[in-house]
Write a protein that holds these residues in place. Structure first.
Motif, short mmCIF file in Angstrom:
data_model
loop_
_atom_site.label_atom_id
_atom_site.label_comp_id
_atom_site.label_asym_id
_atom_site.label_seq_id
_atom_site.Cartn_x
_atom_site.Cartn_y
_atom_site.Cartn_z
N ILE A 56 0.81 -1.21 0.00
CA ILE A 56 0.00 0.00 0.00
C ILE A 56 0.85 1.27 0.00
N MET A 57 1.82 1.35 0.91
CA MET A 57 2.60 2.60 1.02
C MET A 57 3.40 2.90 -0.25
N PRO A 58 3.97 1.92 -0.96
CA PRO A 58 4.64 2.27 -2.22
C PRO A 58 3.67 2.88 -3.24
N VAL A 59 2.45 2.36 -3.30
CA VAL A 59 1.47 2.92 -4.23
C VAL A 59 1.08 4.34 -3.80
N VAL A 60 0.85 4.52 -2.50
CA VAL A 60 0.53 5.86 -1.98
C VAL A 60 1.68 6.81 -2.26
N GLY A 61 2.90 6.34 -2.02
CA GLY A 61 4.07 7.17 -2.29
C GLY A 61 4.19 7.54 -3.76
N LEU A 62 3.87 6.61 -4.64
CA LEU A 62 3.92 6.87 -6.08
C LEU A 62 2.87 7.91 -6.49
N VAL A 63 1.68 7.78 -5.91
CA VAL A 63 0.61 8.73 -6.21
C VAL A 63 1.00 10.14 -5.76
N PHE A 64 1.67 10.24 -4.62
CA PHE A 64 2.04 11.55 -4.08
C PHE A 64 3.46 11.95 -4.45
N GLY A 65 3.97 11.48 -5.57
CA GLY A 65 5.26 11.94 -6.07
C GLY A 65 6.44 11.17 -5.54
N LYS A 66 6.33 9.86 -5.50
CA LYS A 66 7.42 8.97 -5.09
C LYS A 66 7.96 9.30 -3.70
N LEU A 67 7.04 9.59 -2.79
CA LEU A 67 7.43 9.85 -1.41
C LEU A 67 7.76 8.54 -0.71
N ASP A 68 8.76 8.59 0.15
CA ASP A 68 9.10 7.44 0.99
C ASP A 68 8.68 7.80 2.40
N PHE A 69 7.55 7.29 2.84
CA PHE A 69 7.02 7.66 4.14
C PHE A 69 7.93 7.24 5.28
N SER A 70 8.71 6.18 5.10
CA SER A 70 9.56 5.72 6.19
C SER A 70 10.66 6.72 6.52
N ASN A 71 11.00 7.61 5.61
CA ASN A 71 12.05 8.59 5.86
C ASN A 71 11.50 10.01 5.96
N MET A 72 10.26 10.15 6.33
CA MET A 72 9.70 11.47 6.55
C MET A 72 9.81 11.79 8.03
N PHE A 73 10.65 12.79 8.37
CA PHE A 73 10.86 13.15 9.76
C PHE A 73 11.41 14.56 9.85
N PHE A 74 11.32 15.11 11.05
CA PHE A 74 11.98 16.37 11.38
C PHE A 74 13.02 16.06 12.43
N ALA A 75 14.23 16.50 12.22
CA ALA A 75 15.26 16.36 13.24
C ALA A 75 15.02 17.43 14.30
N LEU A 76 14.98 17.03 15.55
CA LEU A 76 14.73 17.97 16.64
C LEU A 76 16.04 18.48 17.25
N GLY A 77 17.12 18.17 16.61
CA GLY A 77 18.42 18.64 17.04
C GLY A 77 19.29 18.80 15.80
N SER A 78 20.52 19.21 16.00
CA SER A 78 21.39 19.39 14.84
C SER A 78 21.96 18.04 14.41
N VAL A 79 21.89 17.78 13.11
CA VAL A 79 22.38 16.53 12.53
C VAL A 79 23.87 16.73 12.23
N PRO A 80 24.74 15.83 12.74
CA PRO A 80 26.18 15.97 12.47
C PRO A 80 26.47 15.91 10.97
N GLU A 81 27.48 16.67 10.56
CA GLU A 81 27.86 16.66 9.15
C GLU A 81 28.29 15.26 8.74
N GLY A 82 27.95 14.89 7.51
CA GLY A 82 28.32 13.60 6.98
C GLY A 82 27.32 12.50 7.31
N THR A 83 26.29 12.83 8.10
CA THR A 83 25.27 11.84 8.42
C THR A 83 24.25 11.81 7.30
#
Length: 143
Positions: free
Chosen positions: A41-68
């Motif tokens: 289901i999620m791959p089809v939903v992602g395809l419909v909404f522009g190839k979104l990958d829901f598993s990697n949708m997040f906001f970092a609540l702190g600073s992400v180290p360089e190179g990560t």
């Protein structure tokens, strides 16, 4: 009665065994639903909404180290707190599908449980002495 005997009686009661079977089947069924959502289901939903990958949708609540790498797993491994709303969307879809399937199952079970027709009322049998007394009464009224 000893503690072990009481425990054995409790453990082998039908309701405890039924509950255990239900939990095991529920766990396996949950894995199936997770797979249906994540793999179908999620791959089809992602395809419909522009190839979104829901598993990697997040906001970092702190600073992400360089190179990560900017993936949820990489940011979590770096020890950065994240607001993983994509994971929440996936879990919410899992829940909706599971709730819908359980609804359909309960509806089907209720449909199969047809109400038993009411038992016929027992025929009232008049004792023989009452029948004879009525016959005497009726014959005296006529005569």
């Amino acid at each position: 009665m000893s503690f072990m005997q009481e425990f054995r009686e409790f453990a082998v009661k039908g309701s405890v065994v039924d509950l255990a079977v239900g939990v095991i089947i529920g766990g396996a069924f949950g894995k199936i639903v997770d797979s249906v959502v994540a793999d179908l289901i999620m791959p089809v939903v992602g395809l419909v909404f522009g190839k979104l990958d829901f598993s990697n949708m997040f906001f970092a609540l702190g600073s992400v180290p360089e190179g990560t790498a900017h993936t949820l797993d990489a940011v979590r491994k770096a020890g950065v707190p994240v607001f993983a709303y994509g994971n929440f969307i996936t879990v919410a879809v899992n829940f909706a599908i599971l709730a819908f399937i359980i609804f359909l199952m309960v509806k089907q079970i209720n449909r199969l449980k047809r109400e038993a027709p009411p038992a016929p009322e027992p025929e009232v049998v008049t004792p023989e002495d009452i029948v004879l007394l009525r016959e005497i009464r009726d014959s005296l009224r006529k005569g």
